[in-house]
Design a protein around this motif. Sequence first.
Motif: not given
Length: 376
Positions: A275, A278, A135, A282, A291, A293, A195
Amino acid sequence: MLSKLVRGVALTSMFSLLAGCNLVVIDPSGDIASQQADLIIVSTILMLLIIVPVMALTVFFAWKYRQGNKDAEYDPEWHHSTKLEVVIWSAPLVIIIALGAITWVTTHTLDPYRPLDRIDAERPLPKDHEPMVVEVVSLDWKWLFIYPEQGIATVNELAAPVDTPIQFKITSSGIMNSFFIPALAGQIYSMAGMETKLHAVINEEGVYDGFSGNYSGEGFSHMRFKFHGLSQDGFDAWVNDVKTDENFLGRSQYLELEKPSVKEPVRYYSSVDPELYQAILNMCVDQSKMCMNEMMHIDENGGGGLAGVYNVMSLTYDVPQMRGSQPLPDSKSFVATLCTTPEGGLSGEIANLPLFDNGPVSRAMSVAPAGVSTGF
């Protein structure tokens, strides 16, 4: 005599400079980059099939029909030649068709989102293979690499075993950058709240340069890192070396790392909040923000009503407060002003919303930070 000497020195200097060029794009060490190099070479050759004859004919006609050549054929009535027209139009047409076909095929085979189907031209991959995941986060002005499978993270240093497929998941903390390791594969952009992906493989051991190919401000020219292509044993030793550093990368550590800095040294983190990536993607590493999402899920299900207005206002796409460079505004946001009735007729209902109480706060909706106007 002097002009010939000057010309000779200029040509010698030019070839000497070119001899020192690092033509890594044409002679890379990764299979994807090698296929891209082949595409560049084939496309160049096809285009030169037109360019070279045109340039040669330009010189030939200028020489043949020069003023001093009295033997050149002169035909003032000439105006058309079918043979010449066929050559002039058919040759470029064939080359354009060839380039179009090559572009169509390679657009799909070299799609960065497409999982690899081979290690190199002679070694195919089984369909059920699992790539190693890395990542990637571009920061101001440095690179963060998170290895979720190994549970480690690094700053400005990347490593991978040779002949192992890699899936890069790429995002940004703010300004758009491009992730580029010329020896490995082509560049791909990193953007906040989005992403992008890149599948690649390195086929030779070595240390390769990586950098951002997209200008992003003051520290852009120093936004470089080293990519280490290692044997499997060498990669395992590198992972163990990173794990001996005993630094943890969580939300608070990331918020500190995210602050702009130039010429950031290599850093190792032996463990990472699983986490974190992510949350970065977000845009809610700061837990006072919703966030993306979660907000999109609310919007997909019809929106959040009046409470949703606060969520829109509290989502900050940049991080000025976090960086300490700019306070959040005290005035009403544009959306809130549009939603406010002229006489404040809804103020009583809004005041009774549990959103503004000091009770328990859900993950989806948090209490407004001090100094931030709710706009009502």
